[in-house]
Scaffold this motif. Structure first.
Motif, PDB file in Angstrom:
ATOM      1  N   GLU A   1       1.354   7.540   8.551  1.00  0.00           N
ATOM      2  CA  GLU A   1       0.603   9.071   8.010  1.00  0.00           C
ATOM      3  C   GLU A   1      -0.672   8.656   7.191  1.00  0.00           C
ATOM      4  N   ARG A   2      -1.047   7.721   6.612  1.00  0.00           N
ATOM      5  CA  ARG A   2      -1.870   7.375   5.690  1.00  0.00           C
ATOM      6  C   ARG A   2      -2.986   6.411   6.729  1.00  0.00           C
ATOM      7  N   GLY A   3      -2.889   6.224   7.960  1.00  0.00           N
ATOM      8  CA  GLY A   3      -3.801   5.464   8.528  1.00  0.00           C
ATOM      9  C   GLY A   3      -3.604   4.005   8.382  1.00  0.00           C
ATOM     10  N   GLY A   4      -2.657   3.294   7.751  1.00  0.00           N
ATOM     11  CA  GLY A   4      -2.491   1.898   7.344  1.00  0.00           C
ATOM     12  C   GLY A   4      -2.012   1.061   8.547  1.00  0.00           C
ATOM     13  N   GLU A   5      -1.975  -0.297   8.206  1.00  0.00           N
ATOM     14  CA  GLU A   5      -1.564  -1.245   9.188  1.00  0.00           C
ATOM     15  C   GLU A   5       0.037  -0.985   9.338  1.00  0.00           C
ATOM     16  N   ILE A   6       0.491  -1.397  10.709  1.00  0.00           N
ATOM     17  CA  ILE A   6       1.654  -1.483  11.020  1.00  0.00           C
ATOM     18  C   ILE A   6       1.947  -2.619  11.884  1.00  0.00           C
ATOM     19  N   HIS A   7       1.124  -3.311  12.449  1.00  0.00           N
ATOM     20  CA  HIS A   7       1.663  -4.481  13.501  1.00  0.00           C
ATOM     21  C   HIS A   7       2.484  -5.204  13.003  1.00  0.00           C
ATOM     22  N   ARG A   8       2.675  -5.633  11.778  1.00  0.00           N
ATOM     23  CA  ARG A   8       3.588  -6.543  11.472  1.00  0.00           C
ATOM     24  C   ARG A   8       5.134  -5.850  11.252  1.00  0.00           C
ATOM     25  N   SER A   9       5.067  -4.782  10.673  1.00  0.00           N
ATOM     26  CA  SER A   9       6.174  -3.840  10.835  1.00  0.00           C
ATOM     27  C   SER A   9       6.776  -3.425  12.123  1.00  0.00           C
ATOM     28  N   ALA A  10       5.787  -3.281  13.019  1.00  0.00           N
ATOM     29  CA  ALA A  10       6.258  -3.041  14.524  1.00  0.00           C
ATOM     30  C   ALA A  10       6.737  -4.265  14.983  1.00  0.00           C
ATOM     31  N   ALA A  11       6.237  -5.169  14.737  1.00  0.00           N
ATOM     32  CA  ALA A  11       6.869  -6.718  15.298  1.00  0.00           C
ATOM     33  C   ALA A  11       7.953  -7.239  14.632  1.00  0.00           C
ATOM     34  N   ILE A  12       8.325  -6.658  13.432  1.00  0.00           N
ATOM     35  CA  ILE A  12       9.803  -6.924  13.129  1.00  0.00           C
ATOM     36  C   ILE A  12      10.893  -6.222  13.642  1.00  0.00           C
ATOM     37  N   VAL A  13      10.396  -4.958  14.108  1.00  0.00           N
ATOM     38  CA  VAL A  13      11.340  -4.103  14.952  1.00  0.00           C
ATOM     39  C   VAL A  13      11.337  -4.689  16.248  1.00  0.00           C
ATOM     40  N   ALA A  14      10.404  -5.270  16.765  1.00  0.00           N
ATOM     41  CA  ALA A  14      10.466  -5.851  18.185  1.00  0.00           C
ATOM     42  C   ALA A  14      11.291  -6.973  18.086  1.00  0.00           C
ATOM     43  N   SER A  15      11.174  -7.608  16.939  1.00  0.00           N
ATOM     44  CA  SER A  15      12.295  -8.970  16.945  1.00  0.00           C
ATOM     45  C   SER A  15      13.798  -8.576  16.819  1.00  0.00           C
ATOM     46  N   TRP A  16      13.967  -7.666  16.203  1.00  0.00           N
ATOM     47  CA  TRP A  16      15.162  -7.031  16.083  1.00  0.00           C
ATOM     48  C   TRP A  16      15.653  -6.707  17.704  1.00  0.00           C
ATOM     49  N   ALA A  17      14.811  -6.077  18.300  1.00  0.00           N
ATOM     50  CA  ALA A  17      15.075  -5.658  19.801  1.00  0.00           C
ATOM     51  C   ALA A  17      15.200  -7.125  20.581  1.00  0.00           C
ATOM     52  N   ARG A  18      14.445  -7.963  20.380  1.00  0.00           N
ATOM     53  CA  ARG A  18      14.752  -9.041  21.117  1.00  0.00           C
ATOM     54  C   ARG A  18      15.871  -9.680  20.648  1.00  0.00           C
ATOM     55  N   TYR A  19      16.488  -9.647  19.614  1.00  0.00           N
ATOM     56  CA  TYR A  19      17.602 -10.470  19.129  1.00  0.00           C
ATOM     57  C   TYR A  19      18.786  -9.787  19.558  1.00  0.00           C
ATOM     58  N   ALA A  20      18.606  -8.620  19.804  1.00  0.00           N
ATOM     59  CA  ALA A  20      19.578  -7.634  20.291  1.00  0.00           C
ATOM     60  C   ALA A  20      19.943  -7.866  21.631  1.00  0.00           C
ATOM     61  N   GLU A  21      19.178  -8.667  22.342  1.00  0.00           N
ATOM     62  CA  GLU A  21      19.502  -9.239  23.744  1.00  0.00           C
ATOM     63  C   GLU A  21      20.696 -10.061  23.755  1.00  0.00           C
ATOM     64  N   GLY A  22      20.849 -10.662  22.631  1.00  0.00           N
ATOM     65  CA  GLY A  22      22.144 -11.469  22.506  1.00  0.00           C
ATOM     66  C   GLY A  22      22.293 -12.949  22.831  1.00  0.00           C
ATOM     67  N   VAL A  23      20.817 -13.461  23.111  1.00  0.00           N
ATOM     68  CA  VAL A  23      20.579 -14.807  23.146  1.00  0.00           C
ATOM     69  C   VAL A  23      19.279 -15.365  22.809  1.00  0.00           C
TER      70      VAL A  23
ATOM     71  N   PHE B   1       2.367   3.052  17.296  1.00  0.00           N
ATOM     72  CA  PHE B   1       3.329   2.500  16.995  1.00  0.00           C
ATOM     73  C   PHE B   1       4.037   1.758  18.196  1.00  0.00           C
ATOM     74  N   VAL B   2       4.061   2.524  19.465  1.00  0.00           N
ATOM     75  CA  VAL B   2       4.172   2.033  20.885  1.00  0.00           C
ATOM     76  C   VAL B   2       3.527   0.762  21.167  1.00  0.00           C
TER      77      VAL B   2
ATOM     78  N   PRO C   1       0.792  -1.195  -0.020  1.00  0.00           N
ATOM     79  CA  PRO C   1       0.096   0.091  -0.087  1.00  0.00           C
ATOM     80  C   PRO C   1       0.795   1.295   0.042  1.00  0.00           C
ATOM     81  N   THR C   2       1.978   1.172   0.272  1.00  0.00           N
ATOM     82  CA  THR C   2       2.958   2.496   0.375  1.00  0.00           C
ATOM     83  C   THR C   2       3.714   2.493  -0.985  1.00  0.00           C
ATOM     84  N   LEU C   3       3.404   1.640  -1.963  1.00  0.00           N
ATOM     85  CA  LEU C   3       4.110   1.723  -3.140  1.00  0.00           C
ATOM     86  C   LEU C   3       3.000   2.267  -4.227  1.00  0.00           C
TER      87      LEU C   3
ATOM     88  N   ALA D   1       5.060   5.889   6.707  1.00  0.00           N
ATOM     89  CA  ALA D   1       4.104   6.025   5.494  1.00  0.00           C
ATOM     90  C   ALA D   1       2.640   5.510   5.882  1.00  0.00           C
ATOM     91  N   ASN D   2       2.792   4.362   6.518  1.00  0.00           N
ATOM     92  CA  ASN D   2       1.295   3.706   6.913  1.00  0.00           C
ATOM     93  C   ASN D   2       0.729   4.570   8.087  1.00  0.00           C
TER      94      ASN D   2
END
Length: 492
Positions: free
Chosen positions: A396-418, A465-466, A342-344, A393-394
């Protein structure tokens, strides 16, 4: 077993294609910074293809290494006369090998900066190209401006300094060409950055202006920086790849390259001193690259991030293992369909539905053996350029962000190092220490990781997002990667 070089080339016994042209007849027209696996599977391959057709013989490549670690590539290139094997691995197990001969010289800038500068100042050089990774452009992720406080940049801006950086070397060469009355070469970025040519223009112009305001104005007015989109999955070379060159081709190649069959290069046709006939090799020459690059960055590159942290946490090692898992492939397609697409804008000549399915097929190619660790590396350079624009972009346009936010969270969990099995994760990132320190606090301070405004901008101030981010992070902590993905894929 014979080593690969000009002398042994005619006697290579294995079923591998060899240059159909005489390398002694080649002359340099391109200087390339960042001779890694991708460049050798992509740009150098396209030039080799043209040369095999009797074209572009005056566009051979002189490679340049700038980082200390590039000294190994210098040794390999010198010992092999810059020859190497490229093996294309198809999903059905078929392999096709070719010896690439389009690179004919390699310079290691820390040992010979003057030779590098003078090479680019030569009238024969008409293009200087770059694959220096996202971090090599030295710009602030939030402001987009040159980071003039970088110690190497500070050094190179001193009067009379011997350049250490790509910026310093290329700017010095442009200054010499200007002094000698020579037209400037084209600076052609081939890195995975949105508007890579525009970014290169701003960074090089800013650096040149700090060095010499008049030079900065001349660079902005006269040097072309075409945008491009490049695509070919090229995993890091392994010892098994070296053994394959011995077993299948009968040669010792210290640094072979392997890649997938898919290849794409979309390039803005804007050059100051001509260019090779790249369209004859399959390159798309277009007036506007942006639709293609946004497609690739937000679908392919961001999906790599959507797969790598979850996959690593769940215990997978290779990209194909995660992509072949129906839960992961369903999550990636949901992300692509509901958040990225939807952002393309429409992409000329591309069926996006077919393209997205092709991505899953490419990720699933088990013969490539692309590691999730490679995809997880240097995330602080990648996530802000590939995924955060989708989120913003989402929002701003009122689109979905749950999956994108979860990817960021998976990076944060990964960065715990275990990982979830208790194994240590070797985080590879230029911001490793502050990222891991923030991740270590996030079970008590859930927003610690995204509080870094240099990476995330003002996303921490956005309630939507939070909420999505903290929900995903909590699920990762409580149930793990698979449970989190199951929750996300069960949503309509």
């Amino acid at each position: 077993m014979q080593p690969l070089n000009n002398y042994t080339l005619p006697d290579v016994p294995g079923p591998v294609s060899q240059p159909a042209y005489s390398r002694s007849q080649l002359t340099e027209g391109i200087v390339h910074f960042g001779v890694g696996g991708f460049h050798r599977a992509h740009q150098a391959m396209y030039l080799d293809r043209l040369m095999n057709a009797g074209k572009a013989l005056d566009w051979a490549i002189c490679g340049v290494g700038v980082l200390p670690g590039d000294v190994h590539m210098k040794k390999v290139m010198d010992s092999q006369d810059c020859l190497y094997t490229l093996t294309v691995k198809h999903s059905d197990g078929i392999r096709h090998g070719v010896i690439i001969g389009s690179i004919i010289n390699y310079l290691f800038a820390p040992d010979e900066p003057e030779a590098v500068i003078e090479k680019m100042a030569s009238p024969a050089i008409r293009i200087v190209s770059l694959t220096v990774t996202e971090g090599g452009y030295n710009f602030h992720h939030v402001t987009g401006e040159l980071d003039a406080d970088n110690p190497d940049v500070v050094h190179d801006l001193q009067p009379g300094a011997v350049p250490r950086t790509t910026f310093g070397l290329i700017t010095a060469a442009l200054a010499r060409r200007r002094q000698r009355g020579l037209a400037p070469f084209t600076v052609m970025s081939c890195d995975n950055i949105q508007g890579n040519g525009n970014v290169a223009r701003e960074m090089f112009t800013a650096f040149a202006a700090l060095k010499d305001p008049e030079l900065g104005g001349w660079v902005r007015q006269n040097v072309p920086f075409p945008n491009s989109m490049v695509d070919r999955i090229t995993p890091a070379t392994t010892d098994e790849d070296r053994l394959t060159a011995v077993r299948e081709y009968g040669v010792e190649d210290a640094w072979p390259v392997v890649c997938e069959p898919f290849e794409q290069w979309v390039l803005e046709d804007h050059f100051s001193l001509g260019r090779p006939p790249l369209e004859d090799a399959g390159v798309q020459l277009v007036a506007d690259v942006e639709p293609y690059e946004l497609m690739k960055l937000r679908l392919l590159n961001a999906s790599h991030q959507g797969m790598c942290y979850f996959g690593h946490l769940a215990g997978y090692t290779y990209a194909h293992e995660a992509a072949q898992d129906p839960l992961f492939s369903r999550f990636l397609l949901d992300y692509m369909d509901k958040e990225a697409t939807p952002t393309l804008e429409p992409v000329p000549g591309i069926d996006l539905d077919s393209y997205k399915q092709t991505l899953i097929d490419r990720f699933s190619n088990e013969h490539i053996r692309d590691t999730l660790a490679r995809l997880c590396a240097e995330s602080s350079d990648r996530i802000p350029k590939w995924l955060l624009p989708v989120i913003n972009a989402n929002l701003e346009r009122g689109g979905e962000i749950h999956r994108s936010a979860a990817i960021v969270a998976s990076w944060a969990r990964y960065a715990e190092g275990v990982d979830e099995q208790g194994n240590i994760i070797e985080v590879v990132d230029r911001l490793k220490q502050p990222l891991m320190a923030a991740a270590a606090r996030q079970r008590e301070e859930p927003l610690a990781f995204i509080s870094n405004r240099q990476i995330f901008g003002d996303l921490i101030d956005n309630e939507l997002f939070v909420q999505a981010y903290t929900e995903a992070l909590n699920k990762l902590h409580e149930g793990g990667a698979r449970a989190t993905l199951e929750s996300l894929t069960s949503q309509p």
